[in-house]
Design a protein around this motif. Structure first.
Motif, PDB file in Angstrom:
ATOM      1  N   PHE B   4      46.090  35.641  49.371  1.00 33.66           N
ATOM      2  CA  PHE B   4      45.778  36.303  50.386  1.00 33.66           C
ATOM      3  C   PHE B   4      44.328  37.127  50.155  1.00 33.66           C
ATOM      4  CE2 PHE B   4      46.160  40.772  52.222  1.00 33.66           C
ATOM      5  CZ  PHE B   4      46.194  40.497  53.660  1.00 33.66           C
ATOM      6  N   PHE B   5      44.303  38.021  49.037  1.00 29.73           N
ATOM      7  CA  PHE B   5      43.186  38.765  48.512  1.00 29.73           C
ATOM      8  C   PHE B   5      41.754  37.648  48.510  1.00 29.73           C
ATOM      9  CE2 PHE B   5      45.640  41.949  46.295  1.00 29.73           C
ATOM     10  CZ  PHE B   5      44.878  42.944  47.046  1.00 29.73           C
ATOM     11  N   GLN B   6      42.178  36.569  47.768  1.00 29.70           N
ATOM     12  CA  GLN B   6      40.844  35.712  47.816  1.00 29.70           C
ATOM     13  C   GLN B   6      40.264  35.265  49.110  1.00 29.70           C
ATOM     14  OE1 GLN B   6      42.745  32.343  45.559  1.00 29.70           O
ATOM     15  NE2 GLN B   6      41.060  32.576  44.101  1.00 29.70           N
ATOM     16  N   ARG B  11      36.313  35.643  53.212  1.00 30.73           N
ATOM     17  CA  ARG B  11      35.928  35.831  54.696  1.00 30.73           C
ATOM     18  C   ARG B  11      34.787  36.682  54.618  1.00 30.73           C
ATOM     19  NH1 ARG B  11      38.334  34.303  59.349  1.00 30.73           N
ATOM     20  NH2 ARG B  11      39.821  33.126  58.278  1.00 30.73           N
ATOM     21  N   LEU B  12      34.933  37.902  53.990  1.00 33.78           N
ATOM     22  CA  LEU B  12      33.697  38.853  53.964  1.00 33.78           C
ATOM     23  C   LEU B  12      32.470  38.222  53.515  1.00 33.78           C
ATOM     24  CD1 LEU B  12      35.519  42.069  52.672  1.00 33.78           C
ATOM     25  CD2 LEU B  12      34.561  41.422  55.017  1.00 33.78           C
ATOM     26  N   PHE B 104      35.750  34.728  41.786  1.00 30.14           N
ATOM     27  CA  PHE B 104      37.155  34.807  42.145  1.00 30.14           C
ATOM     28  C   PHE B 104      37.525  34.242  43.388  1.00 30.14           C
ATOM     29  CE2 PHE B 104      40.317  37.681  44.177  1.00 30.14           C
ATOM     30  CZ  PHE B 104      41.582  37.210  43.586  1.00 30.14           C
ATOM     31  N   ALA B 105      36.722  34.838  44.575  1.00 30.18           N
ATOM     32  CA  ALA B 105      37.072  34.450  46.008  1.00 30.18           C
ATOM     33  C   ALA B 105      36.861  33.301  46.266  1.00 30.18           C
ATOM     34  CB  ALA B 105      36.015  35.580  46.834  1.00 30.18           C
ATOM     35  N   PHE B 106      36.170  32.488  45.846  1.00 23.66           N
ATOM     36  CA  PHE B 106      35.605  31.061  46.113  1.00 23.66           C
ATOM     37  C   PHE B 106      36.501  30.355  45.023  1.00 23.66           C
ATOM     38  CE2 PHE B 106      32.294  30.707  48.924  1.00 23.66           C
ATOM     39  CZ  PHE B 106      32.035  32.115  49.310  1.00 23.66           C
ATOM     40  N   ASN B 107      37.501  30.752  44.207  1.00 20.57           N
ATOM     41  CA  ASN B 107      38.382  30.109  43.469  1.00 20.57           C
ATOM     42  C   ASN B 107      37.501  29.141  42.659  1.00 20.57           C
ATOM     43  OD1 ASN B 107      40.853  29.653  42.910  1.00 20.57           O
ATOM     44  ND2 ASN B 107      41.056  27.670  43.925  1.00 20.57           N
ATOM     45  N   ARG B 108      36.636  29.883  42.007  1.00 27.89           N
ATOM     46  CA  ARG B 108      35.777  28.834  41.097  1.00 27.89           C
ATOM     47  C   ARG B 108      35.848  29.546  39.665  1.00 27.89           C
ATOM     48  NH1 ARG B 108      30.832  28.478  45.127  1.00 27.89           N
ATOM     49  NH2 ARG B 108      30.302  30.627  44.658  1.00 27.89           N
TER      50      ARG B 108
END
Lengths: 167, 508
Positions: B4-6, B11-12, B104-108
């Protein structure tokens, strides 16, 4: 070729970047101490008295030791914990029993505490005990102090006079 | 919860990406070059720092005066260098932090990429230690605040027999010797930081450590401008330990946590930062990522051409003596380093759909989508097209979902990474005559989930990288769009534009 709109956009982006860096690098100001406050620091490093008395080995005892170990007077290494208490205008600010440092508990006990107080005249009392707890405090300093706003008053322990000093 | 955080942060970033892409273009989007920008700022800090060090007096009594001399008497160079040193350090913290959040957000940061993530965590501590130590050396009121507060914070740890803060009790306690130690640390810690940065990029092929020239010049100009408009100045005169610091202008990029020490205990802050460090360190395994099947080499079809070795973005492929052909080499996949992108399969000369052998096997293949299966899926997709203009879309699992744009004239196949698509497939699709055009899409330029997929694809189609797309393939029948994750509208529009252009030139 870069378009005018892109150029303007980049200019805005770089400006925002510069403004953000420039602003938060030194703003907003942080108020750490109110204009009518002063600071009292109690800090010292002092070794408590030895926990036991020195004694002399007998000749028989010395004979049992290796030649290079034949020290006649033997003193225990361990030190007493140091007790300290600070009160300001009769109000207890700090009381602690400080253990000696070192693997064999044979080194100094140290303290550092910072207190923020109102500027003005205060009655300060600081006490230290470096022997067994039964003997109580052995060094005491009682004194009125006049603190101006922003002043740092340091309370340290002077080994020469075995008592606290103010700086 | 983590997902959810990711997604929220992603999105931002996607929104910001879209804006920056419009302004800077994909190749110069600063959000795609956060790591490279951090390296660049580091070198700016080093260069400006070396200049400052020439004039710096390394004693507690003379340090402040030497900095003042630089700032005022030599403002045109020394003062600018001082400001640049500070502002580049702030920019370093900004890009480093954004880099961390973005990865982190892009799961990398999981699976085979854990190494880069985990080795990045100590960088945070070293970066902050370097920056905060630098402020100390100016020995003004801010330095006094930092010295006393840092010492009080560090004293919570059972390290020193005598409290470190005793060094800053009053002016009488200050020693030049301790000050010399600080200067040594301000050189040693950044050197450790550089070493850690080098380790950080060790499992990455062709790590990008230089930003685009446009960004390098632009950010340097911005930092110089702020240096001139708002030069870095000392605060409140030379440090005087007999007078407490009341009001101070903090550098919030570095000292954000310091005011917490007035309301929390030192132990509380250690708990917060230690806990954060621990969480960041174990994040790649929270929960453990499901390991996708890794690339498999088929020695019978591997001729040791080294293309997969050159193209692997994660240094997962090495070459060794061929097991069946003396004098040749063969590729070997390190399973723990393989990120399962399939770029190696896309680079293999044996990954061509034109091969007429009964069982199409590539020199290096992905078990979850073998080249043989990709050819079969391509055939099936082409058979579904019924319109007069027929477009086959090859997309990537980490960019906009291509399945969502399918219709009677558009069929789509999604690959783990677009770099897995051998260029010969474009030739194959168009030679068969089943499609009027091939549309290729994937992650935004310079921001491929697997680092190099879209770059290698561009170069293969342009004939700059093996395996190249054959010259006979009409380039007007190929369209490429590198875009972000949630760009369905843009993708649909570009495909429609492509359809119209194909129809206009008679490819229907």
């Amino acid at each position: 070729m870069i378009k005018l709109g892109q150029f303007a956009g980049q200019l805005i982006a770089y400006t925002l970047f510069a403004v953000t860096i420039g602003y938060f690098s030194a703003s907003p100001a942080y108020v750490r101490l109110a204009p009518d406050q002063a600071v009292v620091k109690l800090s010292f490093s002092h070794a408590g008295q030895s926990v036991g008395d020195c004694y002399e080995r007998s000749d028989e005892e010395l004979a049992k030791l290796a030649p290079n170990m034949r020290e006649r007077v033997v003193c225990p290494r361990e030190r007493h914990a140091v007790s300290v208490e600070l009160s300001l205008d009769g109000k207890l600010m700090y009381r602690e029993t400080l253990q000696p440092s070192g693997m064999s508990r044979d080194s100094a006990s140290s303290a550092y505490r910072r207190f923020t107080v109102k500027a003005g005249r205060h009655f300060l009392k600081v006490q230290l005990g470096d022997r067994s707890p039964e003997e109580g405090y052995t060094s005491v300093l009682e004194q009125y102090v006049e603190l101006v706003p922003g002043q740092v008053l340091v309370i340290d322990f002077d080994e020469g006079i075995s008592n606290f000093i103010l700086k | 919860m983590l997902t959810f955080f990711q997604h929220g942060i992603r999105r931002l970033f996607d929104l910001a990406d879209a804006g920056f892409n419009r302004v800077f273009g994909q190749t110069c989007n600063p959000l795609h070059q956060l790591g490279a920008l951090s390296f660049y700022f580091f070198w700016l800090i080093v260069v400006s720092g070396l200049y400052l060090y020439i004039f710096f007096e390394t004693s507690a009594t003379a340090a402040y005066e030497s900095v003042e001399y630089l700032t005022h008497e030599q403002w045109y160079l020394g003062g600018v260098m001082r400001s640049l040193h500070r502002y580049a350090s702030d920019a370093f913290v900004v890009t480093m932090t954004l880099h961390l959040i973005r990865e982190f957000a892009f799961n990398r940061y999981r699976g085979a990429r854990w190494f880069s993530w985990v080795t990045g965590v100590p960088l945070l501590w070293l970066a902050f230690a370097s920056g905060i130590g630098g402020y100390w050396l100016v020995w003004d009121k801010l330095a006094q605040y930092i010295a006393v507060t840092t010492a009080e914070w560090v004293d919570w740890l059972p390290i020193f027999t005598k409290p470190m803060a005793r060094n800053f009790l009053s002016q009488a306690y200050l020693s030049d010797r301790f000050f010399s130690l600080l200067i040594f640390l301000h050189i040693a810690i950044p050197l450790m930081l550089l070493l850690a940065m080098w380790i950080h990029i060790q499992r990455i092929t062709l790590a990008r450590t230089n930003p685009s020239r446009t960004l390098a010049i632009g950010t340097l100009c911005a930092l110089l401008a702020v240096s001139l408009v708002r030069p870095a100045l000392s605060q409140g005169g030379a440090a005087n330990l007999d007078i407490a610091v009341s009001v101070i202008n903090l550098d919030w990029f570095y000292l954000l946590t310091y005011p917490l020490l007035e309301v929390w205990s030192a132990g509380g802050l250690w708990l917060l930062l230690g806990g954060l460090t621990l969480v960041l360190t174990i994040l790649p395994w929270l929960p453990p990522a499901k390991k996708a099947p890794v690339a498999v080499v088929d020695p019978d079809n591997c001729n040791g051409c080294r293309r997969c070795f050159a193209d692997c973005p994660f240094e997962a492929i090495t070459m060794q003596a061929h097991s069946k052909r003396p004098g040749f080499e063969e590729a070997v996949v390190n399973q723990s380093l393989c990120a399962s992108c399939g770029i190696c399969a896309g680079s293999c000369p044996a990954s061509t759909p034109f091969r007429s052998i009964e069982d199409l096997v590539s020199g290096i293949d992905m078990p979850q989508l073998k080249i043989k299966e990709l050819r079969l899926k391509t055939k099936v997709a082409l058979e579904q097209l019924t319109d007069d203009v027929r477009i086959l879309v090859y997309g990537c699992d980490h960019a906009t979902d291509v399945k969502a744009v399918q219709n009677s004239g558009v069929a789509a196949l999604s690959l783990p990474c677009i770099g897995m698509l051998p260029p010969s497939f474009l030739d194959y699709v168009l030679q068969e005559g089943s499609a009027s055009g091939v549309f290729i899409t994937g992650c935004a330029g310079g921001d491929c989930y697997f680092r190099r997929g879209n770059t290698w694809t561009d170069q293969r189609i342009d004939g700059q990288r093996e395996p190249v797309l054959r010259a006979r393939v009409a380039r007007e029948q190929i369209r490429i769009l590198w875009t972000g994750l949630l760009q369905k509208k843009e993708l649909t529009k570009k495909i429609e534009d492509f359809r119209v252009s194909l129809k206009a030139v008679g490819h229907d």
